[in-house]
Design an enzyme around this catalytic site. Structure first.
Site, PDB file in Angstrom:
ATOM      1  N   TYR A 110       0.923  -1.387   0.112  1.00  0.00           N
ATOM      2  CA  TYR A 110      -0.115  -0.046  -0.083  1.00  0.00           C
ATOM      3  C   TYR A 110       0.909   1.149  -0.058  1.00  0.00           C
ATOM      4  O   TYR A 110       1.843   1.327   0.633  1.00  0.00           O
ATOM      5  CB  TYR A 110      -0.972   0.030   1.238  1.00  0.00           C
ATOM      6  N   GLN A 137     -11.031   0.196   1.365  1.00  0.00           N
ATOM      7  CA  GLN A 137     -11.149  -0.587   0.343  1.00  0.00           C
ATOM      8  C   GLN A 137     -10.169  -1.285  -0.679  1.00  0.00           C
ATOM      9  O   GLN A 137     -10.267  -2.304  -1.066  1.00  0.00           O
ATOM     10  CB  GLN A 137     -12.333   0.233  -0.945  1.00  0.00           C
ATOM     11  N   ASN A 151      -3.276   6.136   6.111  1.00  0.00           N
ATOM     12  CA  ASN A 151      -3.805   6.793   7.420  1.00  0.00           C
ATOM     13  C   ASN A 151      -4.685   5.884   8.201  1.00  0.00           C
ATOM     14  O   ASN A 151      -4.520   4.616   8.073  1.00  0.00           O
ATOM     15  CB  ASN A 151      -4.816   7.875   6.732  1.00  0.00           C
ATOM     16  N   SER A 180       7.379   8.798  14.370  1.00  0.00           N
ATOM     17  CA  SER A 180       8.734   8.499  14.017  1.00  0.00           C
ATOM     18  C   SER A 180       9.457   9.059  15.111  1.00  0.00           C
ATOM     19  O   SER A 180       9.250  10.202  15.936  1.00  0.00           O
ATOM     20  CB  SER A 180       9.420   9.126  12.867  1.00  0.00           C
ATOM     21  N   GLN A 226      14.320  14.327  12.104  1.00  0.00           N
ATOM     22  CA  GLN A 226      13.179  13.617  12.923  1.00  0.00           C
ATOM     23  C   GLN A 226      11.831  14.547  13.000  1.00  0.00           C
ATOM     24  O   GLN A 226      10.912  14.300  12.906  1.00  0.00           O
ATOM     25  CB  GLN A 226      13.681  12.925  14.089  1.00  0.00           C
ATOM     26  N   HIS A 258       9.118  15.637  10.654  1.00  0.00           N
ATOM     27  CA  HIS A 258       8.089  14.568  10.143  1.00  0.00           C
ATOM     28  C   HIS A 258       6.942  15.259  10.258  1.00  0.00           C
ATOM     29  O   HIS A 258       6.245  15.338   9.415  1.00  0.00           O
ATOM     30  CB  HIS A 258       8.402  13.311  10.358  1.00  0.00           C
ATOM     31  N   GLU A 297      13.370   4.058  17.825  1.00  0.00           N
ATOM     32  CA  GLU A 297      13.346   3.538  16.306  1.00  0.00           C
ATOM     33  C   GLU A 297      14.359   3.583  15.869  1.00  0.00           C
ATOM     34  O   GLU A 297      15.148   2.965  15.254  1.00  0.00           O
ATOM     35  CB  GLU A 297      12.152   4.383  15.686  1.00  0.00           C
ATOM     36  N   HIS A 298      15.011   5.025  15.958  1.00  0.00           N
ATOM     37  CA  HIS A 298      16.325   5.455  15.475  1.00  0.00           C
ATOM     38  C   HIS A 298      17.382   5.712  16.736  1.00  0.00           C
ATOM     39  O   HIS A 298      16.941   6.389  17.470  1.00  0.00           O
ATOM     40  CB  HIS A 298      16.428   6.608  14.556  1.00  0.00           C
ATOM     41  N   ASP A 326      17.810   6.663   6.045  1.00  0.00           N
ATOM     42  CA  ASP A 326      16.626   6.753   5.521  1.00  0.00           C
ATOM     43  C   ASP A 326      16.302   6.554   3.886  1.00  0.00           C
ATOM     44  O   ASP A 326      15.669   5.969   3.285  1.00  0.00           O
ATOM     45  CB  ASP A 326      16.013   8.198   6.009  1.00  0.00           C
ATOM     46  N   GLU A 338      -1.362 -37.510  27.975  1.00  0.00           N
ATOM     47  CA  GLU A 338      -2.393 -36.426  27.493  1.00  0.00           C
ATOM     48  C   GLU A 338      -3.684 -36.935  27.361  1.00  0.00           C
ATOM     49  O   GLU A 338      -4.647 -36.163  26.713  1.00  0.00           O
ATOM     50  CB  GLU A 338      -1.565 -35.539  26.687  1.00  0.00           C
ATOM     51  N   HIS A 342      -3.754 -40.760  18.922  1.00  0.00           N
ATOM     52  CA  HIS A 342      -2.522 -40.232  18.805  1.00  0.00           C
ATOM     53  C   HIS A 342      -1.288 -41.924  19.246  1.00  0.00           C
ATOM     54  O   HIS A 342      -0.443 -42.092  18.117  1.00  0.00           O
ATOM     55  CB  HIS A 342      -1.725 -39.560  19.626  1.00  0.00           C
TER      56      HIS A 342
END
Lengths: 428, 428
Positions: free
Chosen positions: A122, A186, A209, A232, A254, A257, A322-323, A356, A410, A415
């Protein structure tokens, strides 16, 4: 920048689950596409993306892709091609083989590794339609050997007419042969359940989103999904040897963003803290996205003062950023003490944008503290394993009784009998 | 057994999301434990598990574990110890190393692999309290190097007084040092958010009832979770060379699990189909769990007739079975054509219980068609990766301009400037 004692720093980790109304909207869209297929897909595309299409025009044509190339300048094309090579080379080093262990009694045990058959990527249509992210999602799947990689993206990007040509070019360069102009919940539903036009996939990746994120959650189980990205984050660990202008520039990269981004300096040096704060202020005022970056710094930025390096490392491992950039006297010596971080940038020249855009490691990284348990996007994400179990007659005869002991304990008599019937017949 | 044409076989894949009321109950329990800690944990344990405890008695003591050993017979202990060795050996072969690629210009790129710090294993208290599953959940984490593995299980097992001693022994044998007598959604919440008595974990694994499954879903994001298991499935691919009694026994070993289990024979041979159906009927009538197995066979069992081996393989790949047994003339020759299966058992002696209890590969496998994109529990599930990025000054000077091109194209000026400020200073 606000200054806090490292030990007092509190983490806020909120997982975004959407409002009940957003969830209900997504449920309706997903259900409609699942049951009505293309009809619902086209209806929501008209309604939500204000674009009237028919099934035949969903797929992006080869002519459009060629037209996109004509709109892209050579400087960009050269740069994105070289970046793609770097990303491919790094991810190829992650490739693993199926393996088997063969024993003298004939037993063969192993793991068969195979790529997923079909993956959907996506690509959002808004301001975050980044060609670099297309590469970072597509190339690992391609390196894993996924034979069918399909891209979906809204019919127009950022309010302009049509799909951003740079996105089409990035996808083509990464090796995508199948692209559709659909977006939103969709598109996610179409990828998960398939329509007459879009065959279903095994995994859906890529940012979007809140509706896209909720749709991915809703279809999880029918297909695999990647992680839901949070805002981020960067943490810079630095001491007196660091260049304050470099530290400040990286924090701001950073912060620009969005307002939810967080940029945090952890240091034992008051001198550096003062210098970085001054540099942040100086550089902020020169930025085109000053307003966003300033809000991010004010809300989520911080300088965390640690008494000792141990304390600094403890707060970093707790944050699981994250970084993480390390700009200290002997940065490599600290690697073994970083338990939790998505990507670790070492030394003064390893600025976050190097990762990046360029170096090769993935820029899609675990956010929101999830580096405690998850990893950057990588080739393993597109490979599944099957266990291989071969027992010879001898091997079964040698172990059968103990297998039956465990099965009967068991209460699973059938089995045990599946073993027993063989022991009876084969022992003769 | 009902007989269908392979091409007509329809898949039903329903993901279990619980009723709105079950979700609301779980939400309340999780929220209470998150905010009130031990108080809520003890309150729900009294209310739902009818056991009054205080914080000091939550943890299982060393003396209890020793007492459990006294209740376990030597035959079982010998068998479970040998099974544990086999499981450990197989999972140790999966261990991977951190790696780094070093280039002449000084660039170093790699992946640092590290175990998760703390993992929680849920063991249910009902009829599905299986010692073998304790091994299968704990050993991969232990092999990965997870330093803290904690088990939670309801205060009493299957209506009896106290925790099943076989579970305690299996956990101790697998290497668990920390066990708590709590179950249900409240135990999952305690593991995710921590209480004064139970420190939080990074990942929660293990099967449970619908409340446990929904609680795991609810805390996902704050911690990692394993997959939510569906009903168990076996597919046997067999031809005229197969022993119908073995095929039938293996189908029934799956069917006895519960009525939701499915056991399916795929074959090109009418002779085998007839013989297996007769054997299933004969063996069914001898089983202690006949009633369950019969319902499972009637509801979900089937013989799928394929015209050709190609057609048989196509339907199997579409089903993506949890367990696949191949009992054909040249079973190994088909491995390369099995795209989707959790575990593949090859030849007449590799009966599914060999894998369930003994051989070493994990018995926690992807169900419900998810073998298309997911894998048996394995060591990678307990390891996270951090990217390592080191750029030298030379490397940055060589690539800086192209990095800035890509950053500026995406409108991220502060990213470009983080590079530019270095180029300006270092180029002199």
């Amino acid at each position: 920048m606000r200054r806090l004692r490292a030990e007092q720093f509190g983490l806020k980790r909120e997982v975004e689950y959407g409002t009940p109304q957003q969830n209900e909207t997504v449920r309706q869209i997903v259900e409609a596409v699942r049951t009505e297929g293309d009809d619902a897909l086209l209806r929501y595309t008209e309604q939500l993306d204000r674009t009237k299409l028919d099934a035949a025009s969903l797929r992006v044509t080869e002519a459009e892709i060629q037209a996109a190339y004509a709109k892209v300048d050579d400087t960009f094309l050269t740069a994105i091609r070289e970046a793609a090579v770097n990303i491919r080379v790094f991810h190829e080093k992650q490739l693993r083989q199926s393996w088997v262990d063969v024993q003298p009694d004939g037993t063969m045990l192993g793991q068969l590794l195979r790529p997923l058959r079909r993956v959907g990527v996506y690509v959002p249509g808004g301001k975050a339609a980044y060609p670099s992210s297309v590469l970072m999602n597509v190339i690992p799947a391609q390196v894993a050997g996924v034979p069918e990689i399909v891209m979906v993206t809204p019919p127009s990007t950022g309010g302009k007419e049509g799909i951003d040509p740079f996105i089409l070019v990035a996808a083509a360069e990464a090796g995508v042969k199948e692209m559709y102009r659909v977006g939103g919940a969709q598109a996610v539903a179409a990828l998960a359940y398939g329509t007459a036009t879009i065959p279903p996939v095994d995994k859906i990746c890529g940012p979007g989103n809140i509706y896209v994120a909720l749709a991915k959650r809703a279809v999880f189980g029918a297909v695999d999904i990647d992680s839901i990205a949070g805002p981020s984050e960067i943490v810079v660990l630095a001491d007196d040897t660091a260049n304050p202008a470099y530290v400040a520039a990286d924090l701001l990269s950073q912060a620009e963003h969005d307002e939810m981004s967080s940029a945090i300096l952890v240091t034992t040096s008051v001198t550096l803290a003062d210098a970085v704060s001054a540099e942040v202020e100086r550089q902020l005022s020169l930025l085109p996205r000053e307003e966003i970056a300033r809000k991010s710094i004010e809300r989520n930025g911080a300088v965390l003062m640690a008494e000792t390096l141990d304390e600094a490392l403890a707060v970093i491992n707790r944050m699981a950023p994250e970084h993480l950039e390390i700009m200290t006297d002997e940065p490599m010596s600290l690697l073994g003490r970083i338990e939790n971080a998505g990507a670790i940038f070492v030394g003064p020249y390893s600025s976050e944008p190097v990762g990046d855009y360029w170096a090769g490691p993935n820029h899609i990284l675990p956010t929101n503290g999830t580096a405690r348990f998850s990893s950057p996007v990588n080739v393993d994400d597109f490979v599944k394993k099957s266990s291989l179990i071969y027992y010879s007659k001898d091997a079964l005869l040698a172990s059968g009784d103990k297998i039956m002991t465990l099965a009967r304990h068991e209460g699973l008599e059938a089995h045990a009998r599946a073993i027993e019937i063989r022991l009876e017949q084969e022992r003769g």
